[in-house]
Design an enzyme around this catalytic site. Structure first.
Site, mmCIF file in Angstrom:
data_model
loop_
_atom_site.group_PDB
_atom_site.id
_atom_site.type_symbol
_atom_site.label_atom_id
_atom_site.label_comp_id
_atom_site.label_asym_id
_atom_site.label_seq_id
_atom_site.Cartn_x
_atom_site.Cartn_y
_atom_site.Cartn_z
ATOM 1 N N ARG A 3 13.989 -10.281 -33.705
ATOM 2 C CA ARG A 3 14.998 -9.215 -33.824
ATOM 3 C C ARG A 3 14.651 -8.004 -32.961
ATOM 4 O O ARG A 3 14.814 -6.861 -33.393
ATOM 5 C CB ARG A 3 15.153 -8.765 -35.272
ATOM 6 C CG ARG A 3 15.708 -9.826 -36.187
ATOM 7 C CD ARG A 3 17.221 -9.741 -36.265
ATOM 8 N NE ARG A 3 17.758 -10.710 -37.183
ATOM 9 C CZ ARG A 3 18.364 -10.408 -38.334
ATOM 10 N NH1 ARG A 3 18.503 -9.163 -38.700
ATOM 11 N NH2 ARG A 3 18.846 -11.354 -39.087
ATOM 12 N N ARG A 52 19.692 -3.035 -34.598
ATOM 13 C CA ARG A 52 20.123 -1.695 -35.028
ATOM 14 C C ARG A 52 19.062 -0.623 -34.980
ATOM 15 O O ARG A 52 19.377 0.553 -35.038
ATOM 16 C CB ARG A 52 20.698 -1.768 -36.448
ATOM 17 C CG ARG A 52 22.077 -2.386 -36.472
ATOM 18 C CD ARG A 52 22.459 -2.748 -37.874
ATOM 19 N NE ARG A 52 21.477 -3.677 -38.408
ATOM 20 C CZ ARG A 52 21.520 -4.203 -39.618
ATOM 21 N NH1 ARG A 52 22.472 -3.860 -40.440
ATOM 22 N NH2 ARG A 52 20.611 -5.053 -40.015
ATOM 23 N N ARG A 80 27.270 -1.189 -30.031
ATOM 24 C CA ARG A 80 27.874 -1.795 -31.221
ATOM 25 C C ARG A 80 28.986 -0.926 -31.806
ATOM 26 O O ARG A 80 29.905 -1.453 -32.441
ATOM 27 C CB ARG A 80 26.744 -2.021 -32.228
ATOM 28 C CG ARG A 80 27.117 -2.349 -33.628
ATOM 29 C CD ARG A 80 27.342 -3.818 -33.827
ATOM 30 N NE ARG A 80 27.255 -4.098 -35.246
ATOM 31 C CZ ARG A 80 28.185 -3.745 -36.138
ATOM 32 N NH1 ARG A 80 29.271 -3.121 -35.730
ATOM 33 N NH2 ARG A 80 28.022 -4.018 -37.419
ATOM 34 N N TYR A 113 23.278 -21.271 -46.340
ATOM 35 C CA TYR A 113 24.327 -20.260 -46.126
ATOM 36 C C TYR A 113 25.715 -20.843 -46.386
ATOM 37 O O TYR A 113 26.572 -20.208 -47.000
ATOM 38 C CB TYR A 113 24.270 -19.699 -44.704
ATOM 39 C CG TYR A 113 23.324 -18.526 -44.579
ATOM 40 C CD1 TYR A 113 23.661 -17.279 -45.083
ATOM 41 C CD2 TYR A 113 22.090 -18.667 -43.977
ATOM 42 C CE1 TYR A 113 22.794 -16.201 -44.989
ATOM 43 C CE2 TYR A 113 21.212 -17.600 -43.875
ATOM 44 C CZ TYR A 113 21.569 -16.368 -44.385
ATOM 45 O OH TYR A 113 20.710 -15.312 -44.308
ATOM 46 N N ASP A 123 23.626 -15.003 -33.254
ATOM 47 C CA ASP A 123 23.255 -15.138 -34.665
ATOM 48 C C ASP A 123 23.246 -16.615 -35.036
ATOM 49 O O ASP A 123 24.004 -17.406 -34.472
ATOM 50 C CB ASP A 123 24.231 -14.387 -35.572
ATOM 51 C CG ASP A 123 23.608 -14.157 -36.948
ATOM 52 O OD1 ASP A 123 22.883 -13.170 -37.108
ATOM 53 O OD2 ASP A 123 23.819 -14.996 -37.838
HETATM 54 O O1 CP3 Z 1 16.786 -10.016 -31.197
HETATM 55 C C1 CP3 Z 1 16.904 -11.107 -31.765
HETATM 56 O O2 CP3 Z 1 16.003 -11.572 -32.505
HETATM 57 C C2 CP3 Z 1 18.138 -11.960 -31.503
HETATM 58 C C3 CP3 Z 1 19.221 -11.790 -32.381
HETATM 59 C C4 CP3 Z 1 19.268 -12.368 -33.779
HETATM 60 C C5 CP3 Z 1 20.136 -11.831 -34.756
HETATM 61 N N1 CP3 Z 1 20.095 -12.645 -35.843
HETATM 62 C C6 CP3 Z 1 20.958 -10.632 -34.590
HETATM 63 C C7 CP3 Z 1 21.533 -9.953 -35.746
HETATM 64 C C8 CP3 Z 1 18.639 -13.491 -34.330
HETATM 65 C C9 CP3 Z 1 17.569 -14.392 -33.749
HETATM 66 C C10 CP3 Z 1 19.186 -13.656 -35.646
HETATM 67 C C11 CP3 Z 1 18.809 -14.765 -36.525
HETATM 68 C C12 CP3 Z 1 19.266 -14.739 -37.932
HETATM 69 N N2 CP3 Z 1 20.483 -14.358 -38.413
HETATM 70 C C13 CP3 Z 1 18.519 -15.237 -39.015
HETATM 71 C C14 CP3 Z 1 17.157 -15.867 -38.923
HETATM 72 C C15 CP3 Z 1 16.092 -14.865 -38.796
HETATM 73 C C16 CP3 Z 1 15.697 -14.224 -40.065
HETATM 74 O O3 CP3 Z 1 15.859 -12.988 -40.136
HETATM 75 O O4 CP3 Z 1 15.234 -14.932 -40.961
HETATM 76 C C17 CP3 Z 1 19.287 -15.077 -40.177
HETATM 77 C C18 CP3 Z 1 18.870 -15.453 -41.576
HETATM 78 C C19 CP3 Z 1 20.533 -14.529 -39.770
HETATM 79 C C20 CP3 Z 1 21.691 -14.236 -40.647
HETATM 80 C C21 CP3 Z 1 22.030 -12.799 -40.642
HETATM 81 N N3 CP3 Z 1 22.583 -12.125 -39.567
HETATM 82 C C22 CP3 Z 1 21.899 -11.882 -41.709
HETATM 83 C C23 CP3 Z 1 21.332 -12.215 -43.076
HETATM 84 C C24 CP3 Z 1 22.379 -10.655 -41.246
HETATM 85 C C25 CP3 Z 1 22.560 -9.414 -42.059
HETATM 86 C C26 CP3 Z 1 21.293 -8.749 -42.364
HETATM 87 C C27 CP3 Z 1 21.045 -7.675 -41.370
HETATM 88 O O5 CP3 Z 1 19.899 -7.596 -40.874
HETATM 89 O O6 CP3 Z 1 21.982 -6.917 -41.140
HETATM 90 C C28 CP3 Z 1 22.759 -10.806 -39.894
HETATM 91 C C29 CP3 Z 1 23.279 -9.766 -38.998
HETATM 92 C C30 CP3 Z 1 22.577 -9.538 -37.703
HETATM 93 N N4 CP3 Z 1 22.065 -10.508 -36.884
HETATM 94 C C31 CP3 Z 1 22.375 -8.276 -37.072
HETATM 95 C C32 CP3 Z 1 21.735 -8.527 -35.850
HETATM 96 C C33 CP3 Z 1 21.356 -7.541 -34.773
HETATM 97 C C34 CP3 Z 1 22.848 -6.937 -37.591
HETATM 98 C C35 CP3 Z 1 24.299 -6.837 -37.279
HETATM 99 C C36 CP3 Z 1 24.836 -5.432 -37.111
HETATM 100 O O7 CP3 Z 1 24.817 -4.908 -35.983
HETATM 101 O O8 CP3 Z 1 25.318 -4.894 -38.100
#
Ligand code: CP3
Length: 371
Positions: free
Chosen positions: A50, A54, A63, A177, A99
């Site tokens: 990640r 944000r 964003r 999910y 994602d």
């Molecule tokens: O920089 C990176 O690592 C690449 C981008 C990336 C995102 N999600 C962007 C994201 C990657 C590799 C993921 C993987 C992901 N997504 C996982 C596996 C990794 C982990 O954390 O275990 C999972 C479980 C998800 C599902 C997911 N996506 C959730 C549960 C959420 C909400 C929680 C949160 O952190 O807000 C997201 C949203 C998400 N994915 C955001 C980002 C940058 C935030 C979105 C926003 O801008 O509001």
């Protein structure tokens, strides 16, 4: 593109024993890909899960006024976010901005990210009929062309020696999910489904694997030179359940990925499963914060058999600089300079992180590990 011959004895690993995709010489010899293959490196490569998100003002600017999914689907914007984070942090690899859940949307499940609430899938898969109603795997993979386009653009914008990591969610975590309809604490629906109708469970796993194989291979064709499979929730299973409900499918997924491209398998709280996960064919095992890096490395076969990635507690980025850097030193001490360590967090960067802390961490790891 010039091709390179392997510069060191290949590891014992099955998958990355040769430069099959004919990566360019600078990529093949990059710190990150050398470490994935268990080869010695001039310094320990580092990237952060990640790393684009944000916690960065640049990301919040891009964003604002858009939904997260719109951002994922805009290749120009996804490229910008990926490249900026990579360059600003000075990390040794980029990961494509996307994602894991876009695959479920492509299979026909309506997906939304409500502000502050995390993801929701409004038509959860709760029975065999819902599994059979999912979309065609090949068409779903084709529908994700915006990911491949973002990868092509990102690779064109990266320095020649910086690899791009493609990724997907693992079949277990994606199924969780799809069945829960969003995030969960106990995965009650998932386990009810899995134990109650194993046939439908295996059909769902197969549908996901058949989608994820062409999805990852299309990412590789577009330019990803490594892939990470995120099995974020698999740590909730016992060893027996992992063997029965997950192992055959994760093994099939890894076996379907283009040879020569290292595969990182990552999960959280998987210390009790790591040897089984490694046995699914991983080249690199992701180690979370709760798991001992060195003991787990040995348990998975040790250096020479497999590489490891991890495992600094992301919360240390929130504390004072000295504690953060001391924590980084502990991770480096556990790895002890052995070939095949990729420095990373044990889970993703959290949004309250000050980006300067993340940058200082990267600089520290590089400075401490010059060899
Ligand atoms: O920089 C990176 O690592 C690449 C981008 C990336 C995102 N999600 C962007 C994201 C990657 C590799 C993921 C993987 C992901 N997504 C996982 C596996 C990794 C982990 O954390 O275990 C999972 C479980 C998800 C599902 C997911 N996506 C959730 C549960 C959420 C909400 C929680 C949160 O952190 O807000 C997201 C949203 C998400 N994915 C955001 C980002 C940058 C935030 C979105 C926003 O801008 O509001």
């Amino acid at each position: 593109m010039p091709s390179a011959t392997p510069s060191a004895t290949p590891r014992l690993g099955i998958r990355s024993a040769g430069n099959v995709r004919q990566l360019s010489a600078p990529l093949w010899d990059s710190h990150f890909l050398r470490a994935c293959r268990g080869e010695p490196t001039k310094r320990t490569p580092v990237w952060l899960m990640r790393q684009a998100g944000r916690y960065m003002q640049h990301y919040r600017g891009i964003r604002s006024g858009r939904s997260f999914l719109d951002l994922c689907k805009d290749p120009a914007m996804a490229t910008e976010v990926t490249l900026y984070a990579r360059e600003w942090l000075g990390v040794d690899a980029a990961i494509i901005f996307s994602d894991i859940l876009v695959v479920l949307e492509a299979l026909g499940l309506p997906l939304a990210f409500a502000a502050g609430d995390g993801p929701t899938l409004s038509r959860p898969v709760r029975d065999a009929a819902a599994v059979h109603a999912l979309g065609d795997p090949i068409k779903a993979a084709e529908q994700l062309s915006y990911v491949y386009e973002a990868i092509r653009r990102t690779v064109a914008g990266l320095p020649a020696d910086i690899p791009l990591i493609g990724f997907c969610g693992a079949p277990y975590t994606l199924a969780a999910y799809a069945i829960e309809g969003g995030s969960s604490r106990q995965f009650a629906h998932t386990k009810t489904f899995m134990y109650g109708d194993p046939g439908a469970w295996h059909a769902l796993q197969q549908r996901l694997v058949l989608t994820l194989i062409p999805y990852l291979n299309a990412q590789i064709t577009a330019g990803a030179s490594c892939v990470q499979v995120f099995d974020s929730w698999v740590g909730h299973l016992t060893r027996a359940d992992f063997i029965e409900f997950v192992q055959p499918h994760l093994t099939a997924l890894v076996a379907g990925i283009a040879p020569g491209i290292p595969v990182i398998l990552f999960g959280t709280e998987t210390g009790h499963l790591s040897d089984l996960i490694a046995g699914c064919g991983a080249d690199v095992i992701g180690v979370d914060t709760t798991t001992d890096l060195s003991a787990n490395w040995e348990r998975c076969g040790g250096p020479g058999r497999i590489a490891v990635q991890g495992n600094l507690d992301p919360c240390l980025l929130l504390g004072p600089r000295e504690r953060l850097l001391a924590g980084a030193d502990s991770v480096l001490k556990a790895a002890a300079g052995r070939p095949g360590h990729i420095f990373n967090l044990g889970h993703g960067v959290i949004k309250e992180t000050n980006p300067e802390q993340a940058k200082a961490l990267v600089e520290h790891v590089h400075a401490r590990t010059q060899r």
